[in-house]
Scaffold this motif. Structure first.
Motif, PDB file in Angstrom:
ATOM      1  N   ALA A 242       0.835  -1.185   0.000  1.00 48.06           N
ATOM      2  CA  ALA A 242       0.000   0.000   0.000  1.00 48.06           C
ATOM      3  C   ALA A 242       0.876   1.243   0.000  1.00 48.06           C
ATOM      4  CB  ALA A 242      -0.925  -0.001   1.213  1.00 48.06           C
ATOM      5  N   ALA A 243       0.308   2.344  -0.469  1.00 49.10           N
ATOM      6  CA  ALA A 243       1.045   3.598  -0.556  1.00 49.10           C
ATOM      7  C   ALA A 243       0.307   4.696   0.203  1.00 49.10           C
ATOM      8  CB  ALA A 243       1.234   4.003  -2.012  1.00 49.10           C
ATOM      9  N   SER A 244       1.088   5.561   0.797  1.00 52.78           N
ATOM     10  CA  SER A 244       0.514   6.625   1.612  1.00 52.78           C
ATOM     11  C   SER A 244       1.237   7.936   1.349  1.00 52.78           C
ATOM     12  CB  SER A 244       0.644   6.252   3.094  1.00 52.78           C
ATOM     13  OG  SER A 244       0.224   7.305   3.925  1.00 52.78           O
ATOM     14  N   ARG A 245       0.519   9.035   1.610  1.00 48.20           N
ATOM     15  CA  ARG A 245       1.133  10.362   1.473  1.00 48.20           C
ATOM     16  C   ARG A 245       1.496  10.955   2.838  1.00 48.20           C
ATOM     17  NH1 ARG A 245       0.786  11.069  -3.832  1.00 48.20           N
ATOM     18  NH2 ARG A 245      -1.049  10.334  -4.963  1.00 48.20           N
ATOM     19  N   GLU A 246       1.519  10.082   3.854  1.00 48.38           N
ATOM     20  CA  GLU A 246       1.927  10.540   5.176  1.00 48.38           C
ATOM     21  C   GLU A 246       2.621   9.418   5.905  1.00 48.38           C
ATOM     22  OE1 GLU A 246      -2.667  10.602   6.143  1.00 48.38           O
ATOM     23  OE2 GLU A 246      -1.478  10.971   7.962  1.00 48.38           O
ATOM     24  N   TRP A 247       3.238   9.740   7.027  1.00 54.60           N
ATOM     25  CA  TRP A 247       3.991   8.783   7.824  1.00 54.60           C
ATOM     26  C   TRP A 247       3.056   8.199   8.869  1.00 54.60           C
ATOM     27  CZ3 TRP A 247       7.885   5.871   7.218  1.00 54.60           C
ATOM     28  CH2 TRP A 247       8.702   5.411   8.258  1.00 54.60           C
ATOM     29  N   SER A 248       2.560   6.993   8.590  1.00 58.02           N
ATOM     30  CA  SER A 248       1.571   6.383   9.456  1.00 58.02           C
ATOM     31  C   SER A 248       1.624   4.860   9.302  1.00 58.02           C
ATOM     32  CB  SER A 248       0.167   6.875   9.095  1.00 58.02           C
ATOM     33  OG  SER A 248      -0.813   6.213   9.859  1.00 58.02           O
ATOM     34  N   VAL A 249       1.151   4.154  10.328  1.00 57.13           N
ATOM     35  CA  VAL A 249       1.025   2.693  10.246  1.00 57.13           C
ATOM     36  C   VAL A 249      -0.436   2.275  10.191  1.00 57.13           C
ATOM     37  CG1 VAL A 249       3.213   2.335  11.448  1.00 57.13           C
ATOM     38  CG2 VAL A 249       1.065   2.390  12.754  1.00 57.13           C
ATOM     39  N   LEU A 250      -1.332   3.239  10.122  1.00 55.77           N
ATOM     40  CA  LEU A 250      -2.752   2.939  10.104  1.00 55.77           C
ATOM     41  C   LEU A 250      -3.216   2.609   8.693  1.00 55.77           C
ATOM     42  CD1 LEU A 250      -4.015   5.777  12.443  1.00 55.77           C
ATOM     43  CD2 LEU A 250      -3.514   3.397  13.049  1.00 55.77           C
ATOM     44  N   PRO A 251      -3.913   1.497   8.524  1.00 52.61           N
ATOM     45  CA  PRO A 251      -4.364   1.130   7.172  1.00 52.61           C
ATOM     46  C   PRO A 251      -5.185   2.226   6.500  1.00 52.61           C
ATOM     47  CG  PRO A 251      -4.721  -0.688   8.691  1.00 52.61           C
ATOM     48  CD  PRO A 251      -4.293   0.487   9.517  1.00 52.61           C
ATOM     49  N   GLU A 252      -5.984   2.928   7.277  1.00 51.63           N
ATOM     50  CA  GLU A 252      -6.852   3.949   6.680  1.00 51.63           C
ATOM     51  C   GLU A 252      -6.070   5.143   6.142  1.00 51.63           C
ATOM     52  OE1 GLU A 252      -7.032   2.698   9.749  1.00 51.63           O
ATOM     53  OE2 GLU A 252      -7.376   4.254  11.272  1.00 51.63           O
ATOM     54  N   ARG A 253      -4.797   5.255   6.486  1.00 44.58           N
ATOM     55  CA  ARG A 253      -3.959   6.338   5.968  1.00 44.58           C
ATOM     56  C   ARG A 253      -3.281   5.970   4.658  1.00 44.58           C
ATOM     57  NH1 ARG A 253      -5.952  10.745   8.147  1.00 44.58           N
ATOM     58  NH2 ARG A 253      -5.847  10.750  10.439  1.00 44.58           N
ATOM     59  N   PHE A 254      -3.461   4.743   4.234  1.00 49.95           N
ATOM     60  CA  PHE A 254      -2.889   4.294   2.971  1.00 49.95           C
ATOM     61  C   PHE A 254      -3.981   4.354   1.904  1.00 49.95           C
ATOM     62  CE2 PHE A 254       1.357   2.656   3.985  1.00 49.95           C
ATOM     63  CZ  PHE A 254       1.322   2.801   5.359  1.00 49.95           C
ATOM     64  N   VAL A 255      -3.729   5.074   0.839  1.00 48.56           N
ATOM     65  CA  VAL A 255      -4.787   5.410  -0.113  1.00 48.56           C
ATOM     66  C   VAL A 255      -4.762   4.556  -1.372  1.00 48.56           C
ATOM     67  CG1 VAL A 255      -4.923   7.768   0.720  1.00 48.56           C
ATOM     68  CG2 VAL A 255      -3.366   7.218  -1.156  1.00 48.56           C
ATOM     69  N   SER A 256      -3.721   3.806  -1.580  1.00 52.57           N
ATOM     70  CA  SER A 256      -3.659   2.951  -2.753  1.00 52.57           C
ATOM     71  C   SER A 256      -3.162   1.584  -2.317  1.00 52.57           C
ATOM     72  CB  SER A 256      -2.713   3.546  -3.797  1.00 52.57           C
ATOM     73  OG  SER A 256      -2.697   2.737  -4.957  1.00 52.57           O
ATOM     74  N   TRP A 257      -3.826   0.543  -2.798  1.00 52.86           N
ATOM     75  CA  TRP A 257      -3.536  -0.818  -2.361  1.00 52.86           C
ATOM     76  C   TRP A 257      -3.329  -1.751  -3.545  1.00 52.86           C
ATOM     77  CZ3 TRP A 257      -3.354  -2.503   2.790  1.00 52.86           C
ATOM     78  CH2 TRP A 257      -3.679  -1.531   3.736  1.00 52.86           C
ATOM     79  N   GLY A 258      -2.468  -2.734  -3.327  1.00 53.08           N
ATOM     80  CA  GLY A 258      -2.305  -3.805  -4.298  1.00 53.08           C
ATOM     81  C   GLY A 258      -3.343  -4.886  -4.070  1.00 53.08           C
ATOM     82  N   GLN A 259      -3.301  -5.901  -4.911  1.00 57.57           N
ATOM     83  CA  GLN A 259      -4.331  -6.938  -4.890  1.00 57.57           C
ATOM     84  C   GLN A 259      -4.078  -8.018  -3.851  1.00 57.57           C
ATOM     85  OE1 GLN A 259      -1.801  -6.805  -6.858  1.00 57.57           O
ATOM     86  NE2 GLN A 259      -1.146  -8.843  -7.492  1.00 57.57           N
ATOM     87  N   GLY A 260      -2.909  -8.060  -3.254  1.00 61.97           N
ATOM     88  CA  GLY A 260      -2.606  -9.086  -2.272  1.00 61.97           C
ATOM     89  C   GLY A 260      -1.914 -10.282  -2.889  1.00 61.97           C
ATOM     90  N   THR A 261      -0.996 -10.849  -2.122  1.00 67.49           N
ATOM     91  CA  THR A 261      -0.308 -12.057  -2.555  1.00 67.49           C
ATOM     92  C   THR A 261      -0.231 -12.999  -1.357  1.00 67.49           C
ATOM     93  OG1 THR A 261       1.705 -12.923  -3.617  1.00 67.49           O
ATOM     94  CG2 THR A 261       2.001 -11.082  -2.099  1.00 67.49           C
ATOM     95  N   LEU A 262      -0.567 -14.258  -1.580  1.00 66.51           N
ATOM     96  CA  LEU A 262      -0.680 -15.220  -0.484  1.00 66.51           C
ATOM     97  C   LEU A 262       0.671 -15.828  -0.142  1.00 66.51           C
ATOM     98  CD1 LEU A 262      -2.420 -16.917   1.461  1.00 66.51           C
ATOM     99  CD2 LEU A 262      -2.760 -18.537  -0.431  1.00 66.51           C
ATOM    100  N   VAL A 263       0.980 -15.792   1.136  1.00 68.79           N
ATOM    101  CA  VAL A 263       2.163 -16.451   1.674  1.00 68.79           C
ATOM    102  C   VAL A 263       1.694 -17.551   2.616  1.00 68.79           C
ATOM    103  CG1 VAL A 263       4.196 -16.186   3.138  1.00 68.79           C
ATOM    104  CG2 VAL A 263       3.626 -14.420   1.455  1.00 68.79           C
ATOM    105  N   THR A 264       2.128 -18.759   2.353  1.00 67.67           N
ATOM    106  CA  THR A 264       1.774 -19.894   3.199  1.00 67.67           C
ATOM    107  C   THR A 264       3.060 -20.538   3.707  1.00 67.67           C
ATOM    108  OG1 THR A 264      -0.221 -20.298   1.889  1.00 67.67           O
ATOM    109  CG2 THR A 264       0.516 -22.063   3.345  1.00 67.67           C
ATOM    110  N   VAL A 265       3.154 -20.630   5.020  1.00 65.08           N
ATOM    111  CA  VAL A 265       4.330 -21.230   5.646  1.00 65.08           C
ATOM    112  C   VAL A 265       3.904 -22.536   6.291  1.00 65.08           C
ATOM    113  CG1 VAL A 265       6.247 -20.906   7.236  1.00 65.08           C
ATOM    114  CG2 VAL A 265       5.241 -18.929   6.073  1.00 65.08           C
ATOM    115  N   SER A 266       4.452 -23.620   5.808  1.00 67.51           N
ATOM    116  CA  SER A 266       4.075 -24.934   6.338  1.00 67.51           C
ATOM    117  C   SER A 266       5.002 -25.324   7.489  1.00 67.51           C
ATOM    118  CB  SER A 266       4.154 -25.991   5.236  1.00 67.51           C
ATOM    119  OG  SER A 266       5.486 -26.105   4.757  1.00 67.51           O
ATOM    120  N   SER A 267       4.439 -26.053   8.429  1.00 66.38           N
ATOM    121  CA  SER A 267       5.228 -26.465   9.602  1.00 66.38           C
ATOM    122  C   SER A 267       5.902 -27.810   9.373  1.00 66.38           C
ATOM    123  CB  SER A 267       4.322 -26.538  10.824  1.00 66.38           C
ATOM    124  OG  SER A 267       3.257 -27.424  10.586  1.00 66.38           O
TER     125      SER A 267
END
Length: 121
Positions: free
Chosen positions: A96-121
């Motif tokens: 995600a991209a933001s125009r300010e310094w924040s860790v809050l999701p709502e402060r990020f205005v552009s998002w990618g589609q997501g990529t799945l990471v699966t870690v097997s035990s």
């Protein structure tokens, strides 16, 4: 603006993956870019972010010492290097991209589609 995340996959505990996030805009158009993740059945959480002007970065406590975030301004790409992966890192990872310094999701205005990471035990 649609960000393009890639690099997810299946890996064993202790393994590594590198996620990439390409932004169509010049990276200096954004103040920072970050990575969030959403584990199955849980809410989205902050993982890491990097500020473009000086490459200052922040990492969630749960990934410190294992993950690093970096950026390539020429390629308009941000990377998340994930080492020593654990089953609890299993999630859909979003950049995600933001125009300010924040860790809050709502402060990020552009998002990618997501990529799945699966870690097997």
């Amino acid at each position: 603006v649609q960000l393009q995340a890639s690099g997810g996959g299946l890996v064993q505990t202790g393994g590594s993956l590198r996620l990439s996030c390409l932004t169509p805009e010049r990276t200096f158009s954004w103040y920072q870019m970050g990575w969030f993740r959403q584990p199955p059945g849980k809410e989205r959480e902050f993982v890491a972010s990097i500020r473009f002007r000086d490459a200052k970065s922040r990492l969630a406590d749960s990934v410190k010492g294992r993950f690093t975030i970096s950026r390539d301004a020429v390629k308009n790409t941000v990377y998340l290097q994930m080492n020593s992966l654990k089953p609890e890192d299993t999630a859909v990872y979003y950049c995600a991209a933001s125009r300010e310094w924040s860790v809050l999701p709502e402060r990020f205005v552009s998002w990618g589609q997501g990529t799945l990471v699966t870690v097997s035990s």
